[in-house]
Scaffold this motif. Structure first.
Motif, short mmCIF file in Angstrom:
data_model
loop_
_atom_site.label_atom_id
_atom_site.label_comp_id
_atom_site.label_asym_id
_atom_site.label_seq_id
_atom_site.Cartn_x
_atom_site.Cartn_y
_atom_site.Cartn_z
N LEU A 3 4.88 -5.83 33.61
CA LEU A 3 3.89 -6.49 32.76
C LEU A 3 4.56 -7.18 31.57
N ALA A 4 5.68 -6.64 31.11
CA ALA A 4 6.41 -7.28 30.01
C ALA A 4 6.97 -8.63 30.47
N LEU A 5 7.45 -8.69 31.72
CA LEU A 5 7.92 -9.97 32.25
C LEU A 5 6.77 -10.96 32.39
N VAL A 6 5.61 -10.46 32.86
CA VAL A 6 4.43 -11.32 32.96
C VAL A 6 4.07 -11.87 31.58
N ALA A 7 4.13 -11.00 30.57
CA ALA A 7 3.79 -11.42 29.21
C ALA A 7 4.75 -12.50 28.72
N ASN A 8 6.02 -12.39 29.05
CA ASN A 8 7.01 -13.38 28.63
C ASN A 8 6.73 -14.74 29.27
N VAL A 9 6.37 -14.72 30.55
CA VAL A 9 6.06 -15.97 31.24
C VAL A 9 4.79 -16.60 30.66
N ALA A 10 3.77 -15.78 30.43
CA ALA A 10 2.51 -16.30 29.88
C ALA A 10 2.71 -16.90 28.50
N ALA A 11 3.53 -16.24 27.67
CA ALA A 11 3.79 -16.76 26.33
C ALA A 11 4.52 -18.10 26.38
N ALA A 12 5.47 -18.21 27.30
CA ALA A 12 6.20 -19.47 27.44
C ALA A 12 5.27 -20.59 27.90
N ALA A 13 4.36 -20.27 28.81
CA ALA A 13 3.40 -21.27 29.29
C ALA A 13 2.46 -21.70 28.16
N ARG A 14 2.01 -20.74 27.39
CA ARG A 14 1.12 -21.08 26.26
C ARG A 14 1.84 -22.01 25.28
N ASP A 15 3.09 -21.71 24.96
CA ASP A 15 3.85 -22.54 24.03
C ASP A 15 4.07 -23.95 24.58
N ALA A 16 4.21 -24.04 25.92
CA ALA A 16 4.44 -25.34 26.55
C ALA A 16 3.15 -26.09 26.84
N GLY A 17 2.01 -25.44 26.63
CA GLY A 17 0.74 -26.06 26.93
C GLY A 17 0.50 -26.23 28.42
N LYS A 18 1.06 -25.30 29.22
CA LYS A 18 0.93 -25.36 30.67
C LYS A 18 0.31 -24.07 31.20
N ASP A 29 12.56 -22.32 29.76
CA ASP A 29 13.39 -23.39 30.33
C ASP A 29 12.85 -23.85 31.68
N ILE A 30 12.31 -22.91 32.46
CA ILE A 30 11.69 -23.27 33.75
C ILE A 30 10.51 -24.20 33.50
N LEU A 31 9.69 -23.86 32.52
CA LEU A 31 8.48 -24.64 32.24
C LEU A 31 8.79 -25.99 31.60
N ALA A 32 10.00 -26.16 31.10
CA ALA A 32 10.39 -27.48 30.61
C ALA A 32 10.56 -28.46 31.76
N GLU A 33 10.73 -27.92 32.98
CA GLU A 33 10.93 -28.75 34.16
C GLU A 33 9.70 -28.81 35.07
N ALA A 34 8.93 -27.71 35.10
CA ALA A 34 7.79 -27.61 36.03
C ALA A 34 6.47 -27.84 35.32
N ASP A 35 5.48 -28.30 36.08
CA ASP A 35 4.15 -28.55 35.50
C ASP A 35 3.35 -27.26 35.34
N PHE A 36 3.67 -26.25 36.12
CA PHE A 36 2.99 -24.96 36.05
C PHE A 36 3.85 -23.90 36.72
N VAL A 37 3.50 -22.65 36.51
CA VAL A 37 4.18 -21.55 37.21
C VAL A 37 3.13 -20.60 37.76
N SER A 38 3.50 -19.93 38.84
CA SER A 38 2.65 -18.90 39.43
C SER A 38 3.53 -17.68 39.70
N ILE A 39 3.10 -16.54 39.23
CA ILE A 39 3.91 -15.32 39.31
C ILE A 39 3.58 -14.56 40.59
N GLY A 40 4.60 -14.32 41.39
CA GLY A 40 4.46 -13.50 42.59
C GLY A 40 4.84 -12.06 42.25
#
Length: 552
Positions: free
Chosen positions: A463-478, A422-433
């Motif tokens: 790392l599981a949270l990182v994996a979830n974010v990366a998967a969402a980005a891949r699905d969104a093409g971002k 849902d975050i990536l539906a609004e943002a062009d990219f994400v960066s994990i801190g």
């Protein structure tokens, strides 16, 4: 039998050498002579504090990036007028200069310690200033790193910010501290300088000056009195690593060419020239706090425009991701934070400051847009501490209204990681801190050394949270990058690549080792490794999986 001490892995690599212990702080005698006239004692105390602060400012002027940010925060604390008010009161109550300093600082230190969390940990910075001022008042050498010829391993309870900025990798080949965690200022500076380090090692209290030790900052171990075979092995490993790093240049990629961009963390205009000259693909995190700390007035749009432009100038043709003001918690800004929050780490910080003070955020976005136009730079912006899709949408819409074409957000809150799609539906990219994401995931203050095990970026839940974010980005093409301290860990680099992370942003010194580590694996091997690490029950097992995969 050789004693092996254990602590928190803080900066990767191995090193060996004789122990040099940090010089201790001054000890006040139990009694004092009859003090001079109050005005003389006040002048002496004020002069001693100014001497200490001037030394801090001189050290700060010689460094950049994280080191400069750490020093600026400590200097701002030393300039607090209430400290001088306390010294004046103590002098008029009959205290000599050194005792007046001790008494005035003591009240502030106790007050911070009682708050706990981020502010509680800042008490150590005040203690360091106090000890330096007392030493000046007594005519003693300041505490810190002794002047020693030859290479050595620096050992102590912890290393004060004023000393971390003087670390010379040519002399300090390793660091061991009794306190501190993997995100402490000691660990951050050690990684930035490429010095192997182990922190939170309680057994280090028993190490003596001149004793030979071997430091393994990857495993978090310290070997006391190692044998000749062990020392030869460390020397051979170091030589082999240097040769390996020299072989690889250019963009980051796995052995079969799968790209993982290698970007830089930049903390201010001072280090921009060195960063721009580095063999990296751009800036993944440009921290703007350097413009706001240690001042009482908001920097003007033109001031910000010039400061941002000084950094952008060197990165023509390469992307620069600018993070908007991340004030709050351990980065207190008087005109942005109230200072009365019981738990600043969970309070108004990051993007929330911009919501409370919209003029701060809009002025910053205007300055970024103007600086980008001035230099024809490829500028993207991102907001820190975004927790909801609505916040992401509001920030990105505002950024675009100022003509900034690419707007993203940082994922530091578990809620954002869980709702990454849902975050990536609004943002062009994400960066994990990863630093903040670790502390919020494990309810463990990232500056509290005794919780270092929970703050380990190898923890499978993180790392599981990182994996979830990366998967969402891949699905969104971002794109989904990492700009926390974990991005500079060569061991984790192939794991992140396997999870689907598209960029890693780190200190300049970390880039060669991360680049070389990616070249050890194909993209398929990275994916296999990532799956195995995610199934690990704990961080040590995760590390063991990677080590066995690499050597097997």
């Amino acid at each position: 039998m050789v004693d092996e001490l254990r602590g928190n892995p803080a900066s990767p690599g191995t090193a060996a050498g004789p122990v040099v212990r940090l010089a201790p702080p001054p000890v006040l005698p139990e009694a004092w002579d009859v003090p001079a006239a109050p005005e003389e004692e006040l002048a002496a105390a004020s002069g001693a504090l100014e001497t200490a602060v001037a030394d801090l400012e001189k050290r700060a002027a010689s460094v950049t990036g994280e080191s400069r940010s750490i020093m600026d925060t400590q200097i701002a604390m030393a300039r607090d007028p209430s400290l001088r008010t306390g010294i004046r009161a103590a002098v008029h109550n009959g205290r000599p200069a050194a005792w007046a300093i001790h008494e005035a600082f003591g009240r502030h230190i106790a007050a911070l310690e009682s708050l706990g969390g981020y502010l509680g940990d800042r008490a150590a910075d005040l203690t360091d200033i106090r000890d330096r001022a007392i030493a000046a008042a007594l005519g003693l050498a300041p505490p810190g790193i002794p002047a020693v010829d030859g290479a050595f391993v620096l050992v102590g309870q912890d290393i004060a910010p004023a000393d971390t900025v003087l670390l010379d990798p040519a002399k300090v080949v390793g660091i061991v501290t009794e306190k501190g965690g993997p995100t402490s200022h000691t660990a951050i500076v050690a990684r930035a300088l490429g010095i192997p380090a182990v922190v939170g090692c309680a057994g280090a209290a028993g190490l003596a000056d001149g004793q030979t030790v071997a430091v393994d900052g990857t495993r978090g171990t310290v070997l006391a009195d190692p044998g000749e075979d062990h020392l030869r092995r460390i020397a051979a490993e170091s030589a082999a690593l240097s040769e390996k790093l020299a072989r690889h240049r250019g963009p980051g990629a796995t052995a079969d060419g799968h790209p993982v961009k290698l970007l830089l963390n930049v903390g201010g205009a001072g280090g921009a020239a060195a960063a721009a000259a580095a063999d990296a693909e751009g800036v993944g995190l440009f921290r703007t706090e350097f413009l706001f700390l240690d001042r009482t007035e908001v920097p003007t749009v033109e001031e910000q425009r010039a400061a941002y432009g000084a950094v952008l100038r060197g990165f023509a043709g390469r992307p620069v991701v600018i993070r908007t003001l991340d004030a709050g918690a351990d980065k207190f800004v008087p005109f942005a934070n109230t200072g009365d929050e019981p738990n600043p780490a969970l309070g108004v910080r990051g993007y929330r400051v911009g919501v409370r003070n919209p003029e701060l955020l809009t002025a910053q976005l205007e300055a970024i847009s103007l600086a980008a136009a001035d230099h024809g730079a490829d500028v993207r912006v991102m907001a820190p501490m975004i927790a909801t899709p609505a916040e992401a949408a509001a920030f990105c819409e505002l950024a675009r209204s100022y003509g900034i074409g690419t707007a993203g957000v940082m994922v530091e809150v578990p809620a954002a990681a869980i709702r990454a799609a849902d975050i990536l539906a609004e943002a062009d990219f994400v960066s994990i801190g990863t630093n903040d994401l670790s502390q919020y995931t494990y309810a463990a203050d990232r500056l509290l050394g005794e919780l270092g095990e929970l703050l380990d970026p190898w923890q499978p839940a993180l790392l599981a949270l990182v994996a979830n974010v990366a998967a969402a980005a891949r699905d969104a093409g971002k794109s989904a990058g990492i700009c926390g301290e974990a991005a500079g860990d060569p061991g984790l680099a192939p794991v992140f690549a396997g999870l689907g992370i598209t960029s890693l942003s780190m200190s300049v010194s970390a880039v060669p080792a991360v680049r070389a580590a990616l070249k050890d694996y194909t993209a398929g091997q990275c994916e296999t490794l990532a799956r195995e690490v995610l199934s690990a029950p704990d961080a040590p097992t995760a590390r063991k999986i990677v080590e066995e995969f690499r050597t097997g």
